[in-house]
Design a protein around this motif. Structure first.
Motif, PDB file in Angstrom:
ATOM      1  N   TYR A  65       0.840  -1.221   0.000  1.00 44.30           N
ATOM      2  CA  TYR A  65       0.000   0.000   0.000  1.00 44.30           C
ATOM      3  C   TYR A  65       0.866   1.259   0.000  1.00 44.30           C
ATOM      4  CZ  TYR A  65      -3.830   3.143   1.478  1.00 44.30           C
ATOM      5  OH  TYR A  65      -4.765   4.149   1.563  1.00 44.30           O
ATOM      6  N   ARG A  66       1.890   1.259   0.849  1.00 41.79           N
ATOM      7  CA  ARG A  66       2.770   2.436   0.904  1.00 41.79           C
ATOM      8  C   ARG A  66       3.521   2.635  -0.414  1.00 41.79           C
ATOM      9  NH1 ARG A  66       4.290   4.384   6.325  1.00 41.79           N
ATOM     10  NH2 ARG A  66       2.930   3.221   7.692  1.00 41.79           N
ATOM     11  N   THR A  67       4.078   1.539  -0.942  1.00 41.90           N
ATOM     12  CA  THR A  67       4.871   1.657  -2.173  1.00 41.90           C
ATOM     13  C   THR A  67       3.983   2.150  -3.309  1.00 41.90           C
ATOM     14  OG1 THR A  67       6.031  -0.287  -1.386  1.00 41.90           O
ATOM     15  CG2 THR A  67       6.545   0.422  -3.610  1.00 41.90           C
ATOM     16  N   GLU A  68       2.805   1.519  -3.445  1.00 36.05           N
ATOM     17  CA  GLU A  68       1.944   1.891  -4.566  1.00 36.05           C
ATOM     18  C   GLU A  68       1.410   3.304  -4.427  1.00 36.05           C
ATOM     19  OE1 GLU A  68      -0.844  -1.311  -5.138  1.00 36.05           O
ATOM     20  OE2 GLU A  68       0.713  -2.549  -6.090  1.00 36.05           O
ATOM     21  N   THR A  69       1.093   3.716  -3.187  1.00 39.20           N
ATOM     22  CA  THR A  69       0.586   5.079  -2.991  1.00 39.20           C
ATOM     23  C   THR A  69       1.681   6.102  -3.304  1.00 39.20           C
ATOM     24  OG1 THR A  69      -0.951   4.310  -1.308  1.00 39.20           O
ATOM     25  CG2 THR A  69      -0.476   6.669  -1.336  1.00 39.20           C
ATOM     26  N   ALA A  70       2.886   5.844  -2.825  1.00 42.28           N
ATOM     27  CA  ALA A  70       3.990   6.784  -3.098  1.00 42.28           C
ATOM     28  C   ALA A  70       4.210   6.913  -4.609  1.00 42.28           C
ATOM     29  CB  ALA A  70       5.261   6.304  -2.405  1.00 42.28           C
ATOM     30  N   ARG A  71       4.201   5.780  -5.308  1.00 43.11           N
ATOM     31  CA  ARG A  71       4.423   5.830  -6.767  1.00 43.11           C
ATOM     32  C   ARG A  71       3.267   6.532  -7.472  1.00 43.11           C
ATOM     33  NH1 ARG A  71       6.733  -0.305  -7.699  1.00 43.11           N
ATOM     34  NH2 ARG A  71       8.717   0.041  -6.680  1.00 43.11           N
ATOM     35  N   MET A  72       2.045   6.264  -7.012  1.00 37.78           N
ATOM     36  CA  MET A  72       0.870   6.898  -7.629  1.00 37.78           C
ATOM     37  C   MET A  72       0.928   8.426  -7.441  1.00 37.78           C
ATOM     38  SD  MET A  72      -2.228   8.364  -6.731  1.00 37.78           S
ATOM     39  CE  MET A  72      -2.643   7.822  -5.081  1.00 37.78           C
ATOM     40  N   LEU A  73       1.286   8.879  -6.232  1.00 34.25           N
ATOM     41  CA  LEU A  73       1.360  10.328  -5.980  1.00 34.25           C
ATOM     42  C   LEU A  73       2.424  10.965  -6.874  1.00 34.25           C
ATOM     43  CD1 LEU A  73       1.042  10.374  -2.071  1.00 34.25           C
ATOM     44  CD2 LEU A  73      -0.682  11.167  -3.708  1.00 34.25           C
ATOM     45  N   ALA A  74       3.565  10.277  -7.001  1.00 30.35           N
ATOM     46  CA  ALA A  74       4.653  10.822  -7.829  1.00 30.35           C
ATOM     47  C   ALA A  74       4.259  10.869  -9.305  1.00 30.35           C
ATOM     48  CB  ALA A  74       5.918   9.994  -7.634  1.00 30.35           C
ATOM     49  N   LYS A  75       3.323  10.015  -9.698  1.00 34.24           N
ATOM     50  CA  LYS A  75       2.892   9.985 -11.101  1.00 34.24           C
ATOM     51  C   LYS A  75       1.776  11.017 -11.366  1.00 34.24           C
ATOM     52  CE  LYS A  75       1.150   6.556 -14.351  1.00 34.24           C
ATOM     53  NZ  LYS A  75      -0.227   6.189 -14.017  1.00 34.24           N
ATOM     54  N   GLU A  76       0.844  11.104 -10.435  1.00 39.85           N
ATOM     55  CA  GLU A  76      -0.337  11.958 -10.647  1.00 39.85           C
ATOM     56  C   GLU A  76      -0.064  13.435 -10.379  1.00 39.85           C
ATOM     57  OE1 GLU A  76      -3.358  10.982 -11.798  1.00 39.85           O
ATOM     58  OE2 GLU A  76      -2.478   9.000 -12.095  1.00 39.85           O
ATOM     59  N   ILE A  77       0.918  13.690  -9.518  1.00 35.38           N
ATOM     60  CA  ILE A  77       1.190  15.081  -9.112  1.00 35.38           C
ATOM     61  C   ILE A  77       2.585  15.458  -9.587  1.00 35.38           C
ATOM     62  CG2 ILE A  77       1.493  16.596  -7.088  1.00 35.38           C
ATOM     63  CD1 ILE A  77      -0.369  14.566  -5.580  1.00 35.38           C
ATOM     64  N   SER A  78       2.737  16.700 -10.039  1.00 35.65           N
ATOM     65  CA  SER A  78       4.074  17.169 -10.394  1.00 35.65           C
ATOM     66  C   SER A  78       4.791  17.550  -9.091  1.00 35.65           C
ATOM     67  CB  SER A  78       3.942  18.357 -11.351  1.00 35.65           C
ATOM     68  OG  SER A  78       5.180  18.969 -11.466  1.00 35.65           O
TER      69      SER A  78
END
Ligand code: ATP
Ligand code: TZP
Ligand code: MG
Ligand code: MG
Length: 270
Positions: free
Chosen positions: A102-115
């Protein structure tokens, strides 16, 4: 660069930037006090009803995934997108990335969706968000003899942002230019939130300096120097006294201290 660091610290104290934090429940109070001591103005605002509005008027937005919940992730996305629309720099602390899916995927998702303007974490967190292997125990990086300088450059290129990896030595890079910083003190590893507060301090500097590599380097140097001053006064007593003294020294650290204590070098790779 030493003089530039001094003038950026002065800018933080003069401008008193509003730093919007969506952070974890462990470090909330310490982070707010640390930002106040430094000269910034902290606000914590998590409700999805207000996160975007608060981010739009902030000097910077700090997203910290230390105690994730689904509503917090929703608020982070709303705040992050609003910050991007309003030109507000977003700083990410991927606390514990690699420890759970959950942590890994959330961190990666935030880095992808947000500049993201800058990321700060320990070596394991940065490796895991960038798709590399590095063991993590809860929120703490496991020691390794792998090179954090190479890892930081690789992560900065892959994530297309400024990356800070902290530990015994701090490395901050945009993939091309790199600062290696020798400030700090081992007592910082005995205070929970020492890393999280540092990420918010990067937020305070990013609010006053659009060159986010310089902003992050100045934040790391200032914080590590304040920690050394605090340790000098409290080393014999231990982490409790050191934690409080760190707040005092974030308030007092001045040009003379920075010129004397700061220790870093700079490389540029063509
Ligand atoms: P971790 O959870 O792995 O401890 P963190 O998010 O708490 O990571 P740190 O890497 O501990 O963050 O960095 C926070 C501050 O502590 C930085 O200023 C860093 O330079 C300093 N620091 C960490 N370890 C040491 C050390 N062994 N010696 C000197 N300074 C250190
Ligand atoms: N657990 C979840 S968040 C957190 C802990 C102990 C705080 C981590 O703070 P830091 O600054 O990464 O040590
Ligand atoms: Mg630590
Ligand atoms: Mg951390």
């Amino acid at each position: 660069m030493k003089q530039e660091i001094c003038s950026l610290l002065q800018k933080v104290r003069e401008q008193n930037p509003l730093v919007h934090n969506i952070t974890n429940v462990v470090v909330t109070n310490f982070t707010a006090n640390g930002l106040l001591a430094l000269g910034a103005s902290p606000v914590m605002a998590y409700a999805k009803e207000e996160a975007a509005e608060m981010a739009s008027i902030a000097g910077s937005l700090v997203l910290n995934i230390g105690t994730l919940t689904a509503p917090a992730v929703e608020a982070m996305l709303l705040a992050g997108k609003s910050a991007n629309e309003h030109g507000v720099p977003v700083i990410l602390d991927p606390v514990g990335a690699g420890a759970t899916t959950y942590r890994t995927e959330t961190a990666r998702m935030l880095a992808k969706e947000i500049s993201i303007a800058a990321i700060r974490g320990n070596a394991a967190e940065i490796a895991n968000i960038a798709g590399e292997e590095w063991e993590i125990k809860g929120v703490d990086a496991v020691e390794s003899n792998k090179d954090t300088r190479d890892l930081a450059v690789l992560a900065a290129k892959r994530l297309n942002t400024v990356v800070s990896i902290t530990g015994k030595e701090d490395v901050v890079t945009n993939g091309l230019e790199t600062f290696v910083i020798a400030n700090g003190h081992p007592l910082l590893t005995k205070v929970t939130g020492a890393g999280c507060l540092l990420t918010s301090v990067v937020g305070a500097f990013a609010a006053v300096e659009k060159n986010y590599l310089k902003a992050a380097a100045a934040a790391l140097v200032t914080y590590g120097s304040a920690a050394q001053l605090a340790a000098k006064k409290t080393e014999a007593k231990g982490p409790g006294s050191f934690q409080i003294e760190l707040l005092n020294q974030l308030h007092h650290v001045n040009d003379e201290d920075l010129l004397r204590i700061s220790s870093f070098n700079y490389h540029r790779k063509e």
